[in-house]
Each structure stands twice: as structure tokens, then as C-alpha cells.
Design an enzyme around this catalytic site. Structure first.
Site, PDB file in Angstrom:
ATOM      1  CB  SER A 119      -0.858   0.058   1.262  1.00 46.98           C
ATOM      2  OG  SER A 119      -1.745  -1.015   1.292  1.00 46.98           O
ATOM      3  CG  HIS A 140      -2.659  -1.004  -3.773  1.00 43.00           C
ATOM      4  ND1 HIS A 140      -3.308   0.175  -3.534  1.00 43.00           N
ATOM      5  CD2 HIS A 140      -2.530  -1.619  -2.574  1.00 43.00           C
ATOM      6  CE1 HIS A 140      -3.557   0.272  -2.228  1.00 43.00           C
ATOM      7  NE2 HIS A 140      -3.092  -0.799  -1.634  1.00 43.00           N
ATOM      8  CD  GLU A 152      -4.351   3.027  -6.093  1.00 42.46           C
ATOM      9  OE1 GLU A 152      -4.723   4.202  -6.060  1.00 42.46           O
ATOM     10  OE2 GLU A 152      -3.752   2.487  -5.147  1.00 42.46           O
ATOM     11  CG  ASN A 190      -3.993   4.173   0.726  1.00 48.30           C
ATOM     12  OD1 ASN A 190      -5.180   4.154   1.059  1.00 48.30           O
ATOM     13  ND2 ASN A 190      -3.254   3.084   0.676  1.00 48.30           N
TER      14      ASN A 190
HETATM   15  N1  LIG Z   1      -5.316  -5.020   4.794  1.00 51.73           N
HETATM   16  C1  LIG Z   1      -5.607  -4.133   3.870  1.00 51.73           C
HETATM   17  O1  LIG Z   1      -6.645  -3.454   3.936  1.00 51.73           O
HETATM   18  C2  LIG Z   1      -4.683  -3.932   2.706  1.00 51.73           C
HETATM   19  C3  LIG Z   1      -5.190  -3.324   1.546  1.00 51.73           C
HETATM   20  C4  LIG Z   1      -4.346  -3.200   0.436  1.00 51.73           C
HETATM   21  C5  LIG Z   1      -3.028  -3.635   0.515  1.00 51.73           C
HETATM   22  N2  LIG Z   1      -2.558  -4.186   1.688  1.00 51.73           N
HETATM   23  C6  LIG Z   1      -1.165  -4.662   1.682  1.00 51.73           C
HETATM   24  O2  LIG Z   1      -1.173  -6.062   1.528  1.00 51.73           O
HETATM   25  C7  LIG Z   1      -0.058  -6.652   2.200  1.00 51.73           C
HETATM   26  C8  LIG Z   1      -0.553  -7.711   3.153  1.00 51.73           C
HETATM   27  O3  LIG Z   1      -1.450  -7.131   4.077  1.00 51.73           O
HETATM   28  P1  LIG Z   1      -2.499  -7.995   4.896  1.00 51.73           P
HETATM   29  O4  LIG Z   1      -3.411  -7.022   5.563  1.00 51.73           O
HETATM   30  O5  LIG Z   1      -3.063  -9.053   4.047  1.00 51.73           O
HETATM   31  O6  LIG Z   1      -1.550  -8.645   6.000  1.00 51.73           O
HETATM   32  P2  LIG Z   1      -1.790  -9.956   6.869  1.00 51.73           P
HETATM   33  O7  LIG Z   1      -0.946  -9.809   8.073  1.00 51.73           O
HETATM   34  O8  LIG Z   1      -3.243 -10.228   7.031  1.00 51.73           O
HETATM   35  O9  LIG Z   1      -1.200 -11.141   5.969  1.00 51.73           O
HETATM   36  C9  LIG Z   1       0.161 -11.312   5.704  1.00 51.73           C
HETATM   37  C10 LIG Z   1       0.384 -12.803   5.494  1.00 51.73           C
HETATM   38  O10 LIG Z   1       1.704 -13.004   5.008  1.00 51.73           O
HETATM   39  C11 LIG Z   1       2.199 -14.187   5.610  1.00 51.73           C
HETATM   40  N3  LIG Z   1       3.664 -14.157   5.529  1.00 51.73           N
HETATM   41  C12 LIG Z   1       4.524 -13.447   6.281  1.00 51.73           C
HETATM   42  N4  LIG Z   1       5.785 -13.676   5.870  1.00 51.73           N
HETATM   43  C13 LIG Z   1       5.712 -14.546   4.840  1.00 51.73           C
HETATM   44  C14 LIG Z   1       6.672 -15.160   3.994  1.00 51.73           C
HETATM   45  N5  LIG Z   1       7.953 -14.889   4.134  1.00 51.73           N
HETATM   46  N6  LIG Z   1       6.246 -16.008   3.041  1.00 51.73           N
HETATM   47  C15 LIG Z   1       4.937 -16.259   2.881  1.00 51.73           C
HETATM   48  N7  LIG Z   1       3.981 -15.715   3.654  1.00 51.73           N
HETATM   49  C16 LIG Z   1       4.361 -14.860   4.614  1.00 51.73           C
HETATM   50  C17 LIG Z   1       1.655 -14.154   7.011  1.00 51.73           C
HETATM   51  O11 LIG Z   1       1.658 -15.460   7.587  1.00 51.73           O
HETATM   52  C18 LIG Z   1       0.253 -13.631   6.773  1.00 51.73           C
HETATM   53  O12 LIG Z   1      -0.687 -14.658   6.538  1.00 51.73           O
HETATM   54  C19 LIG Z   1       0.679  -5.490   2.853  1.00 51.73           C
HETATM   55  O13 LIG Z   1       1.716  -5.085   2.006  1.00 51.73           O
HETATM   56  C20 LIG Z   1      -0.391  -4.429   2.960  1.00 51.73           C
HETATM   57  O14 LIG Z   1       0.162  -3.134   2.963  1.00 51.73           O
HETATM   58  C21 LIG Z   1      -3.367  -4.367   2.759  1.00 51.73           C
END
Ligand SMILES: NC(=O)c1ccc[n+]([C@@H]2O[C@H](COP(=O)([O-])OP(=O)(O)OC[C@H]3O[C@@H](n4cnc5c(N)ncnc54)[C@H](O)[C@@H]3O)[C@@H](O)[C@H]2O)c1
Length: 484
Positions: A119, A140, A152, A190
Site C-alpha cells: 500500500s 494494489h 492500482e 491513499n
Molecule cells: N489489509 C488491507 O486493507 C490492505 C489493503 C491493500 C493492501 N494491503 C497490503 O497487503 C499486504 C498484506 O497485508 P495484509 O493485511 O493481508 O496482511 P496480513 O498480516 O493479514 O497477511 C500477511 C500474510 O503473510 C504471511 N507471511 C509473512 N511472511 C511470509 C513469507 N515470508 N512467506 C509467505 N507468507 C508470509 C503471514 O503469515 C500472513 O498470513 C501489505 O503489504 C499491505 O500493505 C493491505
């Protein structure tokens, strides 16, 4: 390039949703998690999300089985060897992502596109960590990925044009709308949304208006689906804080510094819905009850005065030029200059109608509690939700809305994204009823420009000065924003 086998690394909130989106579109998905426990969690997310869709009648049960059948889950990155595309959705920590991209670069075929769902982190830094910077892009998605229609697509200065256009075409195949943007902190959504939310926290902190009143002003007044504080609670105050930090790091714009109130709440563990409390606690937003029926006399002046006097008169309230409890002054500017002309300035309250449902009620430094209370009661009688606020330029809605619209104009003018793309991004990414350029046109370009001038004159923040492009369009007599 046709993408048929796609890897998704990290099956958390976003990754599980992204895997579902690919599988629904008929692609084969290889989902990679860090360990067996996390893999089981990811499988659970995927199964529950698709089961919910079946329960709601949005997905036939046999389709669900097909979708799940297309997803292979593994803890080994080596299984990504044959993937045409890998989308990374691991936690938002640059070092983790850089190390993952280095690994993926070693494992995947040279033509595989490596995409990040970050993000706020620089996609360029991830591209530079690989031997294939041309084939690294941002993809994104928004939360929840199966529902939100925007993607995006982030191109860096190193991205190959065909990798970017292939990923945009893929997003379309997934049923999404792709907006292609450059690698700037916050991209479009954002970058425009978070400063507006931060600004709302600052207005509350400065005592310009209260939490519920600001939320009412922006929903019932400005027509947004959620007020800024309800939305901050949904996003998570910690996430909002981190995105603001990243924006500030890049821009050094004072408005991008996280509001101290955000930091305080985050430190106190009030992160929003995820921790049970944020700006809101367990209680619901305050209901707007009916007004008091006690005897109130009023006077009213300014454009719109007679209509309000008629309504209040019909409800049994007396207009009195002699000794009113409150003098309501219609204005879209601060009213203190009118107040000082009264024999008793403490009786004046400014009135600014927003949309069909809201009245902002501006209280000057001289306004008495009695007059402020009477204004609130009268507005309820007149059928409008009162939004009490301080007598400051822009009151609440314009103070929050106009800088956001100005930021969108500057973003477009800087060549970052087209007006049509920015409109689409804000509609689809935030569920707004209209994009910023559409909103500017409905407010009126000239009124927006003049409102910004008033905000600038009051706060002297360069970011509030009307964008030169907006100013020029108004000077040229334009009423529409050119879509180039
Ligand atoms: N949550 C949101 O609203 C949102 C929206 C858009 C983008 N994002 C982006 O998406 C990404 C993930 O966010 P999220 O909210 O899903 O996080 P999250 O914590 O829910 O999920 C992350 C996952 O990655 C796994 N993980 C960690 N290290 C790992 C590795 N080395 N290999 C494989 N898996 C691994 C974890 O076990 C976990 O299940 C971030 O970059 C975040 O900025 C989040």
C-alpha cells in the site's frame, strides 16, 4: 503475455482474497505461506470467504468446488518455478519484501512478472532488488479483494511498458478496473484519502467540531458513505498512522504529519474495530433526536433567511427583531464580522446549509451557550441535522472537502494520473458516490476556488491555495474539468 499460472505469497487478509479473485477468473493459483500453521489459516480464509458467497446465493456450490480446486497451497517458494506472475502480499515491512523479491527472482522464470500488493512501500526499491527490474510492478488490490473493483497498477521508472499493460489487461480479465499510476507514496487512493482523514482528526483536535458532528456532516451533508472517524476505525488507526508517516517521509508536507490524536490513540491501543475501540467505542454514533419544544425566539438574516423563518414560524417559533434568543446568520464564511455589529454579539450563530439534510452552525468566540443551544434546537425543528462547529473558514465540510479536491487537481496537473482515472479510483477504491473532479463540477469550480482562497487566507497553508490549474479554469469561465 497470457497469465495462466499465478503465485500468491502470503495468504492473510489480502493474499487469500487475491488468490480467490484469480481462481474465480479461471487461473491456476499457487498459494505460498510461511509455515504449515499460517497455511492452514490461509486455507481457512479462502474456504470461509467462498462458503459465505455460496450462502448468500452469489456463487453456485459447484463453482466453489472448481475455484478451490484451482488453488494449490504450499510452504515452498520453489513451487513458484513455473508461475507466469507472482503477487506478493506479506506484511508491510520493506526488508521482508526485499528479501522475498530477491528469492523470487532466483526461483522464477526470467519472464515471470513479480508484483507487490504494497500500500505504501516503494515498488522501485523492490524492482531494484531483482535482476529483472523491468518485470516488477505494483498490483494494489483493495480490501476485500473479491469485492472491491479497483486495482492500482504501479509502474516504476524501470518497468517495461508491456509488463504494465499486461498486468492492466489481467486486472480487466479479473473483472476489475485498472488505474495505472507512478510509484509515489500512497498511489492515488491513499494519497488523497488519508490526508483528508488526518485533517478530520486535526479538526477534532482543534475543537472545531466533535467526532459525531464531523461524521454526520460528511455523510448526511457531503453524501459520503462513511464519516472520517468511522472509516478510520475500519481501516485501523495504526495502519492510517503508518501510511501518514510514509506520506510525510516522501512529501515533508506538514499536512501529512500524522495528527497527534492518532498517535495518542494508537499508543493507547485504540486501533479501531480490530481492537474493539478506536474513535468510537462500543457505543453507536449519536442518534439525532427531535428538537426541544421550549419557547425560543429568533431572528435570521442572510440569503435563505425568509424560507427558514417561514418553516420555524409554521412550527410555532416566533421571529423577533427586538430581543431574540438567537440571531441566525446564513453565510458560507465566518460570521464574527456580522456578530460584532449586533448590540449583543453573543446571540449570533452562523448557519451554513450543506446538501438537503445538514446545517453547520458556527459558533464565534462570543456566542453564548444559550444561543448555540437554541440554534441546535431550531435546526432540528427545521428538519436538518445540526453540526455545531467553530466559526472558521470552511466550517466542517468545505474545510475537509476542498483541500481533498485541490489535492486531486494538483495530482492530475503533475501528470501523475488522468482526471478520469482519479475519479474512477476514488469511486471504486472508497465507494464514493463521485470522484473528485465530478464533485468539483457539482460544487462549482468557482465556488471551490473561492472556498480554497478563504481557507488559505485563514490558515496560510500553501496546500490550501487553489491549484493554479483550478484558478485558471475559473478565470477562463470553465464549468467542467477538462478530461484529457
Ligand atoms: N489489509 C488491507 O486493507 C490492505 C489493503 C491493500 C493492501 N494491503 C497490503 O497487503 C499486504 C498484506 O497485508 P495484509 O493485511 O493481508 O496482511 P496480513 O498480516 O493479514 O497477511 C500477511 C500474510 O503473510 C504471511 N507471511 C509473512 N511472511 C511470509 C513469507 N515470508 N512467506 C509467505 N507468507 C508470509 C503471514 O503469515 C500472513 O498470513 C501489505 O503489504 C499491505 O500493505 C493491505
Amino acid at each position: 503475455m497470457a497469465f495462466e499460472r499465478v503465485g500468491v505469497v502470503g495468504l492473510g487478509t489480502m493474499g487469500a482474497g487475491i488468490a480467490e479473485v484469480f481462481a474465480r477468473a479461471g487461473l491456476r493459483v499457487i498459494g505460498v505461506e510461511a509455515d504449515a500453521e499460517a497455511l492452514a489459516r490461509g486455507r481457512g480464509l479462502l474456504e470461509r470467504s467462498t462458503a459465505r458467497a455460496v450462502d448468500k446465493g452469489r456463487l453456485p456450490a459447484e463453482r466453489r468446488a472448481e475455484i478451490l480446486g484451482r488453488v494449490t497451497l504450499t510452504t515452498s517458494r520453489d513451487d513458484l518455478r513455473e508461475a507466469d506472475l507472482v503477487v506478493e502480499a506479506i506484511p508491510e515491512i520493506l526488508d521482508y519484501k526485499i528479501s522475498l523479491f530477491r528469492d523470487l527472482d532466483g526461483v522464477c522464470k526470467p519472464e515471470t512478472v513479480l508484483a507487490t500488493n504494497t500500500s505504501s512501500l516503494p515498488v522501485t526499491a523492490l524492482a531494484a532488488a531483482t535482476g529483472r527490474p523491468g518485470r516488477v510492478v505494483g498490483m494494489h488490490f483493495f480490501n476485500p479483494a473479491p469485492v472491491m473493483r479497483l486495482v492500482e497498477v504501479v509502474r516504476t521508472v524501470m518497468s517495461d511498458a508491456d509488463a504494465v499493460s499486461d498486468i492492466s489487461a489481467l486486472a480487466t480479465r479479473l473483472g476489475k478496473t485498472a488505474v495505472t499510476v507512478g510509484d509515489r507514496a500512497g498511489f492515488v487512493v491513499n494519497r488523497l484519502l488519508l490526508p483528508y482523514l488526518n485533517h478530520a482528526a486535526l479538526l477534532m483536535e482543534q475543537g472545531i467540531a466533535g467526532r459525531d458532528d464531523i461524521d454526520v456532516a460528511m455523510t448526511r451533508g457531503a453524501g459520503l458513505p462513511m464519516g472520517p472517524f468511522a472509516l478510520l476505525d475500519l481501516i485501523g488507526l495504526d495502519t492510517a498512522y503508518e501510511v501518514m508517516e510514509v506520506l510525510f517521509d516522501e512529501t515533508r508536507d506538514r499536512r501529512h504529519a500524522p495528527a497527534p490524536l492518532l498517535r495518542e490513540l494508537v499508543t493507547a491501543g485504540r486501533l479501531g474495530r480490530k481492537s474493539g475501540r478506536g474513535f468510537y467505542g462500543a457505543e453507536q454514533a449519536r442518534a439525532q433526536g427531535p428538537g426541544r419544544s421550549g419557547v425560543i425566539t429568533f431572528d435570521v438574516a442572510g440569503p435563505g433567511a425568509d424560507e427558514l423563518a417561514g418553516r420555524l414560524g409554521a412550527a410555532g417559533f416566533a421571529r423577533s427583531g427586538e430581543d431574540p434568543d438567537v440571531v441566525l446568520r446564513f453565510s458560507d464564511r465566518p460570521v464574527v464580522e456580522h456578530a460584532v455589529r449586533l448590540s449583543d454579539p453573543s446571540r449570533m450563530v452562523g448557519v451554513h446549509l450543506v446538501g438537503d439534510e445538514v446545517a453547520e452552525l458556527a459558533r464565534t468566540a462570543l456566542t453564548s451557550d444559550t444561543a448555540a443551544g437554541a440554534a441546535v434546537d431550531l435546526m432540528k425543528v427545521a428538519g436538518r441535522a445540526p453540526v455545531p462547529c467553530k466559526d472558521r473558514a470552511g466550517f466542517v465540510v468545505d474545510a475537509l472537502m476542498l483541500p481533498y479536491l485541490n489535492d486531486a487537481v494538483r495530482m492530475h496537473d503533475a501528470g501523475y494520473a488522468s482526471a478520469a482515472d482519479i475519479d474512477a479510483a476514488m469511486r471504486l477504491g472508497c465507494g464514493y458516490p463521485a470522484g473528485p473532479f465530478e464533485m468539483l463540477e457539482s460544487i462549482g469550480l468557482a465556488r471551490a476556488r473561492d472556498g480554497l482562497r478563504a481557507l488559505y487566507a485563514e490558515y496560510r497553508d500553501p496546500a490550501f491555495a487553489p491549484a493554479p490549474l483550478l484558478d485558471q479554469l475559473v478565470t477562463a469561465g470553465a464549468t467542467e474539468f477538462p478530461r484529457r
